[in-house]
Design a protein around this motif. Sequence first.
Motif, PDB file in Angstrom:
ATOM      1  N   TRP A 100       0.867  -1.201   0.000  1.00  0.00           N
ATOM      2  CA  TRP A 100       0.000   0.000   0.000  1.00  0.00           C
ATOM      3  C   TRP A 100       0.891   1.234   0.000  1.00  0.00           C
ATOM      4  CZ3 TRP A 100      -5.488   0.579   1.059  1.00  0.00           C
ATOM      5  CH2 TRP A 100      -5.882   1.857   1.468  1.00  0.00           C
ATOM      6  N   THR A 101       0.604   2.155  -0.904  1.00  0.00           N
ATOM      7  CA  THR A 101       1.365   3.407  -0.973  1.00  0.00           C
ATOM      8  C   THR A 101       0.409   4.592  -0.980  1.00  0.00           C
ATOM      9  OG1 THR A 101       3.102   2.360  -2.287  1.00  0.00           O
ATOM     10  CG2 THR A 101       3.022   4.778  -2.325  1.00  0.00           C
ATOM     11  N   ILE A 102       0.695   5.559  -0.113  1.00  0.00           N
ATOM     12  CA  ILE A 102      -0.020   6.832  -0.166  1.00  0.00           C
ATOM     13  C   ILE A 102       1.011   7.912  -0.478  1.00  0.00           C
ATOM     14  CG2 ILE A 102       0.103   7.169   2.356  1.00  0.00           C
ATOM     15  CD1 ILE A 102      -2.624   8.674   2.092  1.00  0.00           C
ATOM     16  N   GLU A 103       0.686   8.756  -1.449  1.00  0.00           N
ATOM     17  CA  GLU A 103       1.599   9.806  -1.885  1.00  0.00           C
ATOM     18  C   GLU A 103       0.851  11.136  -1.799  1.00  0.00           C
ATOM     19  OE1 GLU A 103       3.358   8.942  -5.649  1.00  0.00           O
ATOM     20  OE2 GLU A 103       4.787  10.610  -5.518  1.00  0.00           O
ATOM     21  N   ILE A 104       1.456  12.099  -1.095  1.00  0.00           N
ATOM     22  CA  ILE A 104       0.751  13.353  -0.767  1.00  0.00           C
ATOM     23  C   ILE A 104       1.573  14.552  -1.224  1.00  0.00           C
ATOM     24  CG2 ILE A 104      -0.151  14.771   1.135  1.00  0.00           C
ATOM     25  CD1 ILE A 104      -0.358  12.150   2.770  1.00  0.00           C
ATOM     26  N   TRP A 105       0.910  15.479  -1.902  1.00  0.00           N
ATOM     27  CA  TRP A 105       1.508  16.774  -2.250  1.00  0.00           C
ATOM     28  C   TRP A 105       0.754  17.837  -1.462  1.00  0.00           C
ATOM     29  CZ3 TRP A 105       0.805  12.734  -5.460  1.00  0.00           C
ATOM     30  CH2 TRP A 105       1.834  12.373  -6.319  1.00  0.00           C
ATOM     31  N   SER A 106       1.482  18.584  -0.626  1.00  0.00           N
ATOM     32  CA  SER A 106       0.778  19.579   0.181  1.00  0.00           C
ATOM     33  C   SER A 106       1.737  20.596   0.772  1.00  0.00           C
ATOM     34  CB  SER A 106       0.022  18.880   1.317  1.00  0.00           C
ATOM     35  OG  SER A 106      -0.570  19.838   2.169  1.00  0.00           O
ATOM     36  N   HIS A 165       5.796  11.714   0.976  1.00  0.00           N
ATOM     37  CA  HIS A 165       5.286  13.035   1.345  1.00  0.00           C
ATOM     38  C   HIS A 165       6.073  14.101   0.598  1.00  0.00           C
ATOM     39  CE1 HIS A 165       4.754  16.232   4.769  1.00  0.00           C
ATOM     40  NE2 HIS A 165       4.048  16.516   3.696  1.00  0.00           N
ATOM     41  N   HIS A 166       5.382  14.828  -0.271  1.00  0.00           N
ATOM     42  CA  HIS A 166       5.997  15.960  -0.978  1.00  0.00           C
ATOM     43  C   HIS A 166       5.553  17.224  -0.259  1.00  0.00           C
ATOM     44  CE1 HIS A 166       6.849  13.173  -4.264  1.00  0.00           C
ATOM     45  NE2 HIS A 166       5.593  12.783  -4.203  1.00  0.00           N
ATOM     46  N   MET A 167       6.397  17.715   0.641  1.00  0.00           N
ATOM     47  CA  MET A 167       6.059  18.924   1.385  1.00  0.00           C
ATOM     48  C   MET A 167       6.461  20.124   0.524  1.00  0.00           C
ATOM     49  SD  MET A 167       6.066  21.390   3.666  1.00  0.00           S
ATOM     50  CE  MET A 167       7.755  21.725   4.134  1.00  0.00           C
ATOM     51  N   LEU A 168       5.526  21.048   0.342  1.00  0.00           N
ATOM     52  CA  LEU A 168       5.728  22.159  -0.598  1.00  0.00           C
ATOM     53  C   LEU A 168       5.979  23.438   0.202  1.00  0.00           C
ATOM     54  CD1 LEU A 168       2.706  21.222  -2.922  1.00  0.00           C
ATOM     55  CD2 LEU A 168       5.046  20.300  -2.944  1.00  0.00           C
ATOM     56  N   PRO A 169       7.275  23.784   0.405  1.00  0.00           N
ATOM     57  CA  PRO A 169       7.593  24.864   1.351  1.00  0.00           C
ATOM     58  C   PRO A 169       7.543  26.272   0.757  1.00  0.00           C
ATOM     59  CG  PRO A 169       9.611  23.835   0.570  1.00  0.00           C
ATOM     60  CD  PRO A 169       8.480  23.131  -0.121  1.00  0.00           C
ATOM     61  N   LYS A 170       7.394  26.385  -0.560  1.00  0.00           N
ATOM     62  CA  LYS A 170       7.547  27.706  -1.183  1.00  0.00           C
ATOM     63  C   LYS A 170       6.229  28.349  -1.591  1.00  0.00           C
ATOM     64  CE  LYS A 170      12.159  27.590  -1.448  1.00  0.00           C
ATOM     65  NZ  LYS A 170      12.955  28.422  -0.528  1.00  0.00           N
ATOM     66  N   VAL A 171       5.126  27.732  -1.287  1.00  0.00           N
ATOM     67  CA  VAL A 171       3.832  28.300  -1.681  1.00  0.00           C
ATOM     68  C   VAL A 171       3.623  29.620  -0.925  1.00  0.00           C
ATOM     69  CG1 VAL A 171       1.328  27.954  -1.560  1.00  0.00           C
ATOM     70  CG2 VAL A 171       2.833  26.075  -2.283  1.00  0.00           C
ATOM     71  N   PRO A 172       3.406  30.731  -1.645  1.00  0.00           N
ATOM     72  CA  PRO A 172       3.385  32.036  -0.972  1.00  0.00           C
ATOM     73  C   PRO A 172       2.047  32.360  -0.304  1.00  0.00           C
ATOM     74  CG  PRO A 172       3.093  32.332  -3.307  1.00  0.00           C
ATOM     75  CD  PRO A 172       3.257  30.846  -3.099  1.00  0.00           C
TER      76      PRO A 172
END
Lengths: 159, 706
Positions: free
Chosen positions: B416-422, B480-487
Amino acid sequence: MSKGCDLVVNGRSVHVDADEATPLLAVLRDELNLRGTRFGCGTEQCGTCMVLIDGVPDFACTRTVESAAGKSVTTIEGLACNGALHPLQQAFLDEQAGQCGYCLSGILISAAALLERNKRPSRAEIVEALDKHLCRCGMHNRVIRAVQRASAAMAGAAA
Amino acid sequence: MISNSLPQSLIDNPLLSQWIAFDEPGRVRVGSGRVEIGQGIVTALAQIAAEELDVTFGQVNLVSGQTDFSPNEGFTSGSYSIAIGGASIRLVCAEVRSLFLERAAEKLGCKANELSIEDGRFFRAGKDTGMDYWAIAGDVALDRRASGTAPTKLPSSYRVVGKNIPRVDLPAKVAGAAFIHDIVAENVLHARVLRQPWRGARLVALDESAVRKAAKAPIEILREGNFVAFMADAEINVMRAAEAARSVARWEGGEPLPDNAGTPDWLKAQVARDRTVETGLKGRTEGKVFSARYSRPFLTYGSIGTACALAQFQDGALKVWSHTQGPAVVREWLARALSLKASQVSVFHRQGAGAYGHNTADDAAFDASFIALRHPGRTVRVQWSREDEFSGAPLSTAMAIELRAVLDHDNKPADWTIEIWSPPHAQRPGYNGNSNFAGAEALPNAPPLNEVGDVPDERGGGATRNAYAIYDLPRHRLIHHMLPKVPLRTSSLRGLGAWANVFAIESFMDELAERAGEDPVTYRLSLLSDPRPRRVVETVAQMSGWFESKTLGEGRAHGFGFARYKNIAAFAAVVVEIEVDEEICLKRVWCAADAGLVITPDGARNQIEGGIIMGASFAMKEQIRFKDGRIAAAGWDDYPILRFSEVPEIDIRLIDAPNEAALGLGETSVGPTCAAIGNAVARALGKRIRDMPLTRERIMTTLLAE
């Protein structure tokens, strides 16, 4: 020409000095110190500012004080009678119909007007009367039950 | 089993005297850093104190969120207030009770176990000794560390906990003035602040004469960098000024948002910090692969009242009245942002409209404080407009979620794989070392922002909250793709990432069950070995008649959703009944929940029902859109939420588990409700919508895509 206007608020004649374009809500809260009527949006979209004007629910945020001149205004502070809670206020406490409570003043006002014209409203009629009020906490069903409870209590008291 | 190990709040505030005092005859003052945000916490915490001290409920004066008197418990968030804050009060009060009994026994020349306490009075062999807490308070030193070892009451002996004590804050709220907005202050100066339309926007023109004319009375205008405030003696004049300023201000630069901000494509194109967490069996599994993509948009928290704060600066001391969720933290960060010492600042919590996460309360506290420093002696009162609430508040972030399962020969997930962009889900004051006050960002020489991170998994996670499915999965992979640059100030809204993850996971479970040709509830039960969650699932199935009513007719269906919030808090299983035509009509909702020991059952039901209604609103209606670089919502017409006419009848059952620890429940029903609605729509339409909100537009698009 004298400035301001005269109106009756919660059964009391008052003269207010505000300019005629001032929203009724600002006059109630700031000049008359009746702070139970609330600012929520200023555009008739949430119902927190609801008051009775000659017995009819209306939005105090957009009504000017001039448009209420000579009329009778009832706010949440005017629901209680001789220190005793209005049956609706008591029913809301009995049902614990509140979370944050910010929407309650306006809802109580609309509910009071409903029970004035319809002693035993159905669930659908209560919903229709309150649909202009927003509640974000999600206590709609408790409110509906409280209105039903108050309706029954008032019918019992009248019998 | 209820643990007596020291909860975090008691580690952070170790002295008994930080929690409790007997300085008013007949009343015990119990402090808490947890604040009332509409959830009834003040009532529930007082119940716990009354229970352990053997005083009446009315004898407890619960002092909440006053930085001069209350312990520092950070933010009231994460459904921790009972589980951590309540557990702390329980241990403190039990220990104080023991200390007083020992002292009283010494004085009476008897053994402590010969004494009992009723309503704060001490009895020996059923006879009033004439002694009470207050009479001997001077002889018991409370400036000592809590040990956490004093015996606590057995749940079977509870008199106050578990009872439906009416909310202490409600009488004022049905009668009139009850909120921070209603405080009558002397020498008040009303202020409104012009907000930047997007992050980093520079004010290039403001026609001040037009603003003054619109105000219809003399106003003062304060401009420092991109921070602009309008001040006057009457609120109406600054309201008018701010409204005019909003329309004439011209902004440039900064980081305006594109119209497609928040879509999965946009999220996946952002700079990412990636990590992978693998648990369970190592290696890979071969087999049939099934995958699906889900998403949620940006949302706002949408409190019905707007933010308000008062501040007064006099003789070097700044007093701030705020409906913040974290008085002690805001105190510290106000001091830092305003170059004061924390000891110069006091924050007094006052109630605002419901808070469901990081709203604008802290921003308003900064606005009022900043202006107060420039007007010593005045009480500065700031209230936000509805337009600013929509355009200037932190946002709950959009997320894209993909699930992949490798199925074994029984069609059960072997891999099982969960992949998250946030982007992150928490940018409250102090997070990542940033003050995160909107006003502070607008000042000249505002400190550069530190790069943001998300809430770590060990603290419940942000985007990864409830990313780990509760089911028996032999091999689990989280990407987990943590998106640190969203303004954007993406921050906390009830449940953070949990409800989107639960929506995705529970939708996926239904899809897997369908492929397996099994009933969705039966399929889940085959992957749930733990009896506790099984009982919750079985209870809601029984309540809703799940197994007896498989087909409800054209366009109608039941849907199911389940989760344990944060995988450590309360369990909730939800069944909804819907009817879909062009729109979704929510007909009925059933919910079973297990929150362990419940302090106030009626309050718990109120919270769970509120979570169901909010979850339905999230899933079916809510979405923040962008236009011209900014948030395209000015009022509720642009951001509909669930109304009276859309609220279904709701049946809630709390599973009785008084001997289990109290579990946070304020956020637990949101995710399962979103999921149950998604699953019901899929069953009713025969086609699944995987992107929230499930609007009429999406339903039509999905049906036309045949």
